[in-house]
Design a protein around this motif. Structure first.
Motif, mmCIF file in Angstrom:
data_model
loop_
_atom_site.group_PDB
_atom_site.id
_atom_site.type_symbol
_atom_site.label_atom_id
_atom_site.label_comp_id
_atom_site.label_asym_id
_atom_site.label_seq_id
_atom_site.Cartn_x
_atom_site.Cartn_y
_atom_site.Cartn_z
ATOM 1 N N UNK A 1 0.837 -1.200 0.000
ATOM 2 C CA UNK A 1 0.000 0.000 0.000
ATOM 3 C C UNK A 1 0.871 1.248 0.000
ATOM 4 N N UNK A 2 0.650 2.120 -0.970
ATOM 5 C CA UNK A 2 1.339 3.412 -1.033
ATOM 6 C C UNK A 2 0.325 4.507 -0.725
ATOM 7 N N UNK B 1 9.880 5.117 6.437
ATOM 8 C CA UNK B 1 10.035 3.669 6.455
ATOM 9 C C UNK B 1 8.660 2.994 6.426
ATOM 10 N N UNK B 2 8.488 1.941 5.619
ATOM 11 C CA UNK B 2 7.193 1.259 5.565
ATOM 12 C C UNK B 2 6.929 0.463 6.832
ATOM 13 N N UNK C 1 10.208 -9.572 2.818
ATOM 14 C CA UNK C 1 10.427 -8.189 3.253
ATOM 15 C C UNK C 1 11.595 -7.578 2.494
ATOM 16 N N UNK C 2 12.664 -8.342 2.321
ATOM 17 C CA UNK C 2 13.840 -7.840 1.603
ATOM 18 C C UNK C 2 13.505 -7.526 0.153
ATOM 19 N N UNK C 3 12.624 -8.310 -0.447
ATOM 20 C CA UNK C 3 12.263 -8.107 -1.850
ATOM 21 C C UNK C 3 11.337 -6.908 -2.043
ATOM 22 N N UNK C 4 10.464 -6.646 -1.073
ATOM 23 C CA UNK C 4 9.425 -5.627 -1.247
ATOM 24 C C UNK C 4 9.754 -4.295 -0.584
ATOM 25 N N UNK D 1 12.573 -0.693 8.324
ATOM 26 C CA UNK D 1 11.146 -0.987 8.363
ATOM 27 C C UNK D 1 10.674 -1.009 9.810
ATOM 28 N N UNK D 2 9.369 -0.832 9.979
ATOM 29 C CA UNK D 2 8.689 -1.045 11.248
ATOM 30 C C UNK D 2 7.914 -2.356 11.115
ATOM 31 N N UNK D 3 8.040 -3.232 12.096
ATOM 32 C CA UNK D 3 7.432 -4.557 12.022
ATOM 33 C C UNK D 3 6.308 -4.658 13.045
#
Length: 304
Positions: A44-45, A53-54, A111-114, A119-121
């Motif tokens: 989602x953007x 950070x996503x 996660x690494x690919x996208x 990032x926040x998890x």
């Protein structure tokens, strides 16, 4: 936007969390992990995003990425919501082992690919334990980790009997309405419209016209696969140290009527003295009970 039918409830979710701004662009992505299994996710953007950070969301057992739809809209940040292996559109494992440490490698590769950078998890239930298992794999990239209604002190054999019976106690239904009735009977919510939306995206119609859950757990005997580990009594003991390594960057969010008891909360405070524990109204599925409040809570965490 691909698979437009799976996004048909977004406008209803926006109304539920009082979002008046345009909806974010949401796309379905698929990643081929090094294991050879595919992991699916919703990216989602959001035009309202303030953070750089996503936020990566991991759902609980028997759910899928769409369980966070309303929370994502309330959060107003860029997000990646992953279908854990064995759930949603992600591949099932032949060994049916969905323990957090087992699936962590495939989730980390996704996660690494996208995403790129930090990032926040955020993980709920099984997704929260998986988030803790991911810490050694993503440590340098993690800004914050938030666990929703779960702690490593959780014992599936003791604490998840109702959840286990709901998931695998009845596997085939005459209709979607019957599935909703069962969810209400198990105390998983009282808003019939909301439950109908959630179940519509987590079930499938069979060739005989009957309906079944679309995740692998529904085909297994309880949550044993999620509970497997070398320590029979405390299967997630090793995850405490992963969380402790992040200190104040860890937050717990507890449902007032959820699975994190006062005893588990006390253990959290003793084991993780720097990590806050926040209580919100609702049961175990906090993201479905109070998505706007949860979105606001996560926003404060990621923008702090």
């Amino acid at each position: 936007m691909t698979h437009s039918s799976e996004f048909r409830f977004l406008h209803e979710h926006a109304e539920r969390v009082n979002r008046l701004a345009p909806l974010p662009k949401v796309e379905r992505k698929s990643v081929l992990a090094p294991s050879g299994r595919r992991v699916s996710a919703l990216v989602s953007n959001d035009p309202l995003a303030r953070g750089t950070e996503p936020v990566v969301f991991l759902h609980g057992a028997g759910l899928n990425a769409h369980t966070f739809d309303a929370t994502v809209l309330a959060l107003e940040e860029n997000t990646v919501s992953i279908d854990l292996p064995g759930h949603g559109r992600s591949d099932w494992r032949d060994d049916a082992d969905y323990s957090p440490t087992t699936v962590a490698a495939d989730v980390a590769a996704t996660i690494a690919s996208l995403t790129s950078g930090d990032v926040h998890l955020v993980g709920q239930s099984l997704g929260g334990l998986t988030a803790a298992a991911l810490i050694p794999l993503l440590h340098s990239r993690l800004r914050t980790v938030t666990l929703i209604d779960i702690t490593p002190g959780f014992d599936p054999a003791r604490d998840a009997t109702d959840v286990s019976h709901f998931i695998s106690g009845k596997r085939v239904f005459a209709s979607y309405d019957e599935m909703v009735d069962r969810a209400i009977a198990f105390g998983l919510g009282s808003d019939r419209a909301a439950l109908t939306r959630e179940i519509a995206l987590n079930a499938r119609e069979r060739s005989d016209g009957r309906v079944e859950w679309s995740h692998h757990f529904a085909q297994l005997d309880g949550l044993d696969a999620a509970a497997s580990g070398p320590e029979a009594q405390r299967p997630f003991e090793g995850l405490w140290q992963h969380l402790a390594s992040l200190g104040a960057r860890v937050t717990g969010v507890r449902g007032a009527a959820g699975l994190v008891t006062d005893q588990l909360q006390s253990e959290w405070r003793n084991r993780l003295p720097e990590a806050e524990m926040i209580t919100l109204q609702g049961g175990h599925n906090v993201q479905e009970a109070v998505p706007a409040q949860l979105g606001f809570c996560i926003r404060k965490i990621v923008l702090a």
